[in-house]
Design a protein around this motif. Sequence first.
Motif, PDB file in Angstrom:
ATOM      1  N   GLN A   1      -7.212   2.002   2.977  1.00  0.00           N
ATOM      2  CA  GLN A   1      -7.261   0.765   2.185  1.00  0.00           C
ATOM      3  C   GLN A   1      -6.915  -0.384   3.028  1.00  0.00           C
ATOM      4  OE1 GLN A   1      -4.797   1.127  -1.160  1.00  0.00           O
ATOM      5  NE2 GLN A   1      -4.575  -1.128  -1.311  1.00  0.00           N
TER       6      GLN A   1
ATOM      7  N   ARG B   1       0.845  -1.183  -0.002  1.00  0.00           N
ATOM      8  CA  ARG B   1      -0.032   0.053  -0.206  1.00  0.00           C
ATOM      9  C   ARG B   1       0.981   1.364   0.125  1.00  0.00           C
ATOM     10  NH1 ARG B   1      -3.669  -0.212   5.018  1.00  0.00           N
ATOM     11  NH2 ARG B   1      -1.789  -1.031   5.902  1.00  0.00           N
TER      12      ARG B   1
ATOM     13  N   ALA C   1      -2.544   5.348   1.636  1.00  0.00           N
ATOM     14  CA  ALA C   1      -3.155   4.574   1.936  1.00  0.00           C
ATOM     15  C   ALA C   1      -2.852   4.081   3.053  1.00  0.00           C
ATOM     16  CB  ALA C   1      -3.464   3.326   1.118  1.00  0.00           C
TER      17      ALA C   1
END
Length: 589
Positions: free
Chosen positions: A107, A97, A101
């Motif tokens: 996420q 990620r 994020a």
Amino acid sequence: MSQHHDSAAALLHNGQIVAFCEEERFSRVKHDGRFPGLAVQWCLRSAGITLADVDHVAYFFQGRKLLWHAAKHFLRYFPATLGVLRNDAGDYGDKARSFRATATGRQTSTSADDHHMGGTLLVLYRRASQLEGLLRAATGHEGPTKMKIHLVDHHHAHAASALHISPWDDAAIIAWDGIGSDGTSTLLATAEGDRIHDLRRVKFPHSLGAMYADVTGWLGFHPTRDEGKIMGLAAYGRPTFVEQFRELVHLDSDGRYALNLSWFNHHATGKHQVSDKFRATFGPPRPKTRDAVPQHYADVAYALQNTLEEAGLHVASWLHAKTGNPRLLTAGGVALNSVMNGKILLQTGFQEFFAQPAAADDGSALGAATVVSTGLGLPRPSGEYIFLGPSYTESDMEKALTEAGLQYERRDPITKTAAAAIADGKIIGWFQGRNEVGPRALGNRSILADPRGADTKDRLNEKVKHREPFRPFAPSCLVEHAGEYFASDYPSPVMLLVFDVLEHQRAAVPAITHEDGTARVQTVSRADNPLYYELISEFHALTGVPMVVNTSFNDNEEPIVCTPQDAVRCYLKTDMDALALGPFWTAKA
């Protein structure tokens, strides 16, 4: 509170434990590392209070110290640490990620290595510096508060989690894991009363927890989650690579240890990775699959476990010689390695051993709280330290059974019915009282079976737990009979000691005897758990065997069940034969 992995919350009142439970039990996400909002809510409900009534909040990490350690580490190992810029995902793919994020949490993480190191450092710092806001958001509290925030050294939180619930005020302490607030990976200390006095710290990247996690990933399992599987797999290995693995860790004469970093990449990337040298020597990583594990990888697991044990014995032996203390307290994720623990007890000068059931980061929530409470002059917790989670009423249980359309009967006593079923070869779910804490079911949220059954282990693994066939099952044995079956009769109430099964008894209890002739023993006394003790005593009277097979009440990759509804769902979707839900009994045709 604690949060990284195995997030948890504990509540103390006047020094005594009111409530303590992991977030995963409520969220149903195994090893949940998010902010423990659900656990906090339950703790407050248990005491009938709100956030306005909380005087002190203890947190298991010091964010500023972590940033300072990270900066020093980056410079010390530069330019290798430029590897963080690649932001790879370890053994999980090309890219993890992004910074954004990771930092925002928008996420979902797919693995322990699916994160950006810069974003992770920011998150860890913000978590420690914004606790009141996080608590308000989790509880919906909008009114005034009086709380004082305390950021506790991570390894002192681990150490306190064992010390302050132990029966001792004079002991040696080992707290060991992957990494803590200031980069510590191993703390050696002594206890004097309620206080912890440091003797030595070993710091990251020289970390036995990181070493074990790195190789766990290479073996095709999930680092920070599946180390217990590797401990079980090691019994199927051969000593093929033991000598080569000794090159991974240098043991110094003064009790210190240092990793040979040429075999690893965790110091350069912040991910659980072995180096190109490791791959060139031992081959490509095993794919993350449920397929059978080839012998080559089992041999590496054997060498890894052997290396950890040698390092652990080295550290513990030095600590005993240094302190002269016969009592050992241990905590941290490495303390969950029950095979190593058993050898430390039997092969060093330590004569007494204590670990609390939630030895990993979940337990440091309790430890952080006791550091603060004892520092305020309040007494140490006394009494129960295992069964501290939620409990449910009989009406809650009947509702879960009725909603599932199950026929059930009240049996009095439930222990007689359950013991007879187990003696008849049935596998039963056993749901009683308050949740136990930690990763091991200890007799309140357990799946139980007959240790005499030759096919019990295979049926449990294949049809009930849906997990790898090499994984062993533990015995819950009446404490007064442990010496009749195991090489040591030392009390092991939290299932964190592995002992040899006596050779002449192995054929009698094949379901709990691992491939190498050992068992991860739980001893049960009437004082520990009266109802569970009664069940095993009934089974003993029927069969002459003073133990049952005990495994956690969950399906593979699920947390241990918490509510009656969780128990009923797990019962219905697995090959369990019957369920004892409190005093109520239901069985499949």
